[in-house]
Scaffold this active site. Structure first.
Site, PDB file in Angstrom:
ATOM      1  N   HIS A   1     -21.999 -27.285  -5.824  1.00  0.00           N
ATOM      2  CA  HIS A   1     -21.936 -28.674  -6.163  1.00  0.00           C
ATOM      3  C   HIS A   1     -23.155 -29.267  -6.906  1.00  0.00           C
ATOM      4  O   HIS A   1     -23.316 -29.996  -8.010  1.00  0.00           O
ATOM      5  CB  HIS A   1     -21.848 -29.256  -4.822  1.00  0.00           C
ATOM      6  CG  HIS A   1     -21.876 -30.935  -4.888  1.00  0.00           C
ATOM      7  ND1 HIS A   1     -20.976 -31.739  -4.746  1.00  0.00           N
ATOM      8  CD2 HIS A   1     -23.126 -31.787  -4.973  1.00  0.00           C
ATOM      9  CE1 HIS A   1     -21.212 -33.040  -4.469  1.00  0.00           C
ATOM     10  NE2 HIS A   1     -22.633 -32.911  -4.815  1.00  0.00           N
ATOM     11  N   GLU A   2     -24.416 -28.861  -6.470  1.00  0.00           N
ATOM     12  CA  GLU A   2     -25.762 -29.249  -7.262  1.00  0.00           C
ATOM     13  C   GLU A   2     -25.693 -28.884  -8.611  1.00  0.00           C
ATOM     14  O   GLU A   2     -26.452 -29.477  -9.593  1.00  0.00           O
ATOM     15  CB  GLU A   2     -26.942 -29.019  -6.249  1.00  0.00           C
ATOM     16  CG  GLU A   2     -26.920 -29.583  -4.768  1.00  0.00           C
ATOM     17  CD  GLU A   2     -26.817 -30.987  -4.710  1.00  0.00           C
ATOM     18  OE1 GLU A   2     -27.373 -31.458  -5.943  1.00  0.00           O
ATOM     19  OE2 GLU A   2     -26.186 -31.668  -3.989  1.00  0.00           O
TER      20      GLU A   2
ATOM     21  N   HIS B   1     -24.124 -31.228 -10.838  1.00  0.00           N
ATOM     22  CA  HIS B   1     -25.215 -32.315 -11.263  1.00  0.00           C
ATOM     23  C   HIS B   1     -25.926 -31.678 -12.327  1.00  0.00           C
ATOM     24  O   HIS B   1     -26.321 -32.437 -13.333  1.00  0.00           O
ATOM     25  CB  HIS B   1     -26.006 -32.638 -10.053  1.00  0.00           C
ATOM     26  CG  HIS B   1     -25.291 -33.529  -9.188  1.00  0.00           C
ATOM     27  ND1 HIS B   1     -24.550 -34.770  -9.535  1.00  0.00           N
ATOM     28  CD2 HIS B   1     -25.168 -33.684  -7.744  1.00  0.00           C
ATOM     29  CE1 HIS B   1     -24.334 -35.245  -8.353  1.00  0.00           C
ATOM     30  NE2 HIS B   1     -24.363 -34.795  -7.236  1.00  0.00           N
TER      31      HIS B   1
ATOM     32  N   HIS C   1     -24.336 -31.699 -15.795  1.00  0.00           N
ATOM     33  CA  HIS C   1     -24.405 -33.069 -16.252  1.00  0.00           C
ATOM     34  C   HIS C   1     -25.839 -33.288 -16.859  1.00  0.00           C
ATOM     35  O   HIS C   1     -25.707 -33.982 -17.913  1.00  0.00           O
ATOM     36  CB  HIS C   1     -23.975 -33.992 -15.067  1.00  0.00           C
ATOM     37  CG  HIS C   1     -23.474 -35.425 -15.469  1.00  0.00           C
ATOM     38  ND1 HIS C   1     -23.187 -36.483 -14.430  1.00  0.00           N
ATOM     39  CD2 HIS C   1     -23.111 -35.780 -16.690  1.00  0.00           C
ATOM     40  CE1 HIS C   1     -22.837 -37.363 -15.233  1.00  0.00           C
ATOM     41  NE2 HIS C   1     -22.897 -37.078 -16.540  1.00  0.00           N
TER      42      HIS C   1
END
Length: 685
Positions: A472-473, A476, A479
């Site tokens: 998940h991280e 980020h 992105h």
């Protein structure tokens, strides 16, 4: 005070990509560097507003985007440390800095002359014939300054500035109190028998924690940011589970110097007063007006729609757990600290699956290289090289250099995996350097987790939840690394709050993707792959316990909305925190004491010290897009470069330079459908 000429924060770093050289930086350097950066930024803004000619994009927007470079560099350097390695000295600096930073941000954001120039450009947008990113920059800068209060009169601006400074101090105090109370409430066990059910590695980590705290021969379990704890699923002794959950739920509400109740009440009141000053009924109305949701009503409608089936499913799950308890030798009424433990028993009975036994297949180094990195390489062609020669801010933080498929340099990724007393709870991504064509900078992003660190020589074995957090991280991080924009205002993850979780949630889909899973899920001792039968059971049980998981999340989201939907008059009342929470949960039908909220107010860092006030709904809001995107990948061949390049170029790559829902439609070909989310969480029956 340090000499400016010898302050390493005031000159660009010579390290790759401009990574700050933390070896040269001492706490004494920070405040003087901020003072110099504030002054430089003010001079840069004054140079824009003193231009006598009428505003143009070139004489207003370009220098505005070039301004604040030093301040941004100093701030990102400091806040990386204040969140991940907050020593007492760093905390003291942060408390001093909070009102100074708030005052400076208001001085720029509420500058009437600057606002007039941007408004003038905005009023004639259709005549300016600007490129799409240029036009969107004017639109967003105008909207953001208006939203911040730049259109108020001088007296109102003075009141607003005072409110903002007071809030900056209070949110810093909230975080400091929470960190202190979390450390104080770490649970000390005298005997390993009390921790029956933990693995050898987990016991090793607990023993090391105790050793580090001067308690040799004992065991210390540190608390996670959220209400529950991973060990609740395996601890066989009920009293040990109860001690752990009781400690977690009592943070910030014990009547000691770290009590956060009055702090959060004041935060709520001041936010409501600020919203009223800015022309909104509530803080929630103020926040959502500049998000994709648009209004609290839209948020409330989604949360209520999901709460009914979530509570129903949680009730069914609770009945199944109680049946397991009742079949035992000494039946008792199921309590919150029992849920995770008996959930694993039900999972084993229904799916023949013991998730707690999977850790030997999830060795951290292999998950990182053969899972997280491998998926990114397959999708986007990027490669990773560890740079032990490049120092980070802490010995546990590791630096990796990324290159694109064509060999061109992309940026740096810093991973800080382990928990420590100086690190705030939870997991997060932040930028140290953001990409910008205008400034000629490439990105440096950081991922922080809070995985217990085993004793020296022992492997780090992750739970499936920790594997999920790592993927998940890193979503980020991708992105932040992939966004290619001209203006720093749009760099990386600078998108609407209720959109920012979308790319990270999408990246979780690769955890059980066959080509990825077979690479990293191999037994730490035997190198045997995770059996196919186990993988099938994981897929079959994906909706299992989703009633609980959805309910605890929705409960926290609703508490956030309840506090921040108060008017200024309502927030002025002396509200009892526990009673207010209970009433809010009753209102939405999530008042089941066996299913506690994921965060209670006194340790709800996301909304009272982070950037998610009135915005914790963002995770489920973004998950609508996420689930719809996962369906698209499945329909279009999954893990391919073609799919990755489309997602990178049309979504990740645009950063904040385009309306996010427009970017989504460009990627998907239509608006998102909620049906895949309802199916994923078992809410469609």
């Amino acid at each position: 005070m340090t000499d400016a000429s010898s302050n390493p924060l005031l000159t660009p770093s010579a390290l790759p990509y401009g990574l700050p050289d933390y070896r040269e930086i001492t706490p004494a350097h920070y405040l003087p560097a901020f003072e110099a950066a504030f002054a430089e930024h003010r001079i840069e803004i004054d140079a824009i507003t003193r231009v006598r000619s009428m505003p143009t994009f070139e004489n207003t927007m370009i220098p505005l985007e070039q301004s604040g470079d030093l301040l941004g560099r100093v701030a990102r350097t400091f806040y990386t440390v204040s969140s991940a390695d907050a020593t007492a000295q760093i905390q003291e600096i942060e408390e001093t800095l909070a009102p100074l930073m708030s005052a400076h941000q208001d001085a720029i954001g509420l500058d009437g002359a600057l606002y007039w120039r941007i408004k003038t450009l905005h009023d004639q947008l259709d005549q300016l014939e600007l490129a799409p990113e240029d036009r969107y920059l004017v639109e967003r800068r105008y909207r953001e300054m208006t939203h911040a209060g730049a259109g108020l009169d001088d007296a109102q601006k003075a009141t607003l500035t005072d409110l903002n400074q007071r809030l900056s101090i209070l949110t810093t105090t909230f975080e400091k109190n929470l960190l202190a109370d979390t450390n104080d409430l770490a649970v000390v066990f005298d005997d390993a028998d009390e921790l029956d059910g933990l693995t050898a590695g987990e016991l090793s980590a607990a023993a090391q924690n105790a050793e580090d705290r001067g308690l040799p021969g004992r065991y210390v379990i540190t608390l996670t940011l959220f209400t529950g704890h991973p060990y609740l699923s395996t601890l066989t002794r009920r009293e040990s589970r109860e001690r752990l959950l009781t400690a977690s739920r009592s943070r910030g509400s014990r009547g000691n110097e770290n009590d956060n109740r009055e702090v959060l009440r004041t935060i709520v009141r001041l936010r409501a007063e600020r919203a009223s000053l800015l022309g909104y009924d509530s803080h929630a109305a103020y926040v959502t007006s500049d998000e994709t949701a648009g209004s609290p009503a839209a948020v409330h409608a989604l949360l209520r729609r999901l709460a009914v089936p979530a509570a129903r499913n949680a009730g069914r799950e609770q009945a199944a757990l109680q049946a397991i308890v009742d079949a035992g030798d000494a039946p008792f009424a199921l309590d919150a600290h029992d849920w995770a433990y008996y959930t694993e028993k039900v999972r084993a009975a229904e799916y023949d699956l013991d998730r707690t036994a999977l850790r030997p297949w999830f060795e951290a180094e292999r998950v990182l290289h053969d899972g997280v990195f491998r998926a990114a390489t397959a999708l986007y062609g990027v490669t990773f090289t560890e740079r032990p020669d490049v120092p980070a801010y802490h010995p546990d933080a590791r630096v990796f250099e990324l290159h694109n498929a064509d060999g061109s340099a992309l940026g740096l990724f810093v991973l800080d995996l382990y928990t420590r007393d100086s690190k705030r709870g939870g997991a997060w991504m932040n930028s140290i350097v953001s990409q910008s064509r205008l400034r000629g900078t490439d990105p440096i992003v950081v991922n922080n987790l809070n995985v217990p660190k085993p004793a020296a020589g022992q492997p780090t074995l992750l739970t499936l939840d920790e594997v999920t957090t790592l993927f998940h991280e890193f979503g980020h991080a991708l992105h932040g690394l992939f966004a290619v924009v001209t203006y720093p205002h749009f760099a990386g993850t600078a998108v609407f709050r209720d959109f920012v979780e979308f790319p990270s949630q999408v990246n979780e889909m690769w955890i059980l993707w066959p080509e990825v899973l077979t690479g990293y899920a191999r037994h730490v001792d035997t190198d045997e792959p995770l059996p196919r039968s186990v993988v099938d059971k994981l897929h079959a049980s994906e909706a299992f316990n989703q009633g609980f998981a959805t309910s605890e999340y929705l409960a926290a989201s609703w508490i956030d909305q309840a506090w921040h939907s108060l008017t200024a008059e309502q927030a002025a009342a002396d509200l009892d925190v526990a009673a207010f929470e209970a009433a809010a949960l009753t209102d939405i039908g999530l008042d089941n004491p066996v299913v506690p909220t994921r965060y209670s107010s006194t340790y709800f860092a996301h909304v009272f010290s982070g950037g998610y006030s009135a915005g914790y709904y963002s995770y489920i809001w973004s998950e609508v897009l996420d689930a719809d995107t996962v369906e698209w990948f499945g329909e279009n061949g999954g893990l391919t470069r073609e799919n990755g390049d489309r997602f990178r170029s049309r979504l990740l790559g645009v950063g904040g330079s385009k309306d996010p829902l427009e970017a989504y439609r460009d990627f998907r070909g239509r608006d998102a459908d909620i049906a895949p989310l309802l199916h994923r969480r078992g809410l469609d029956s």
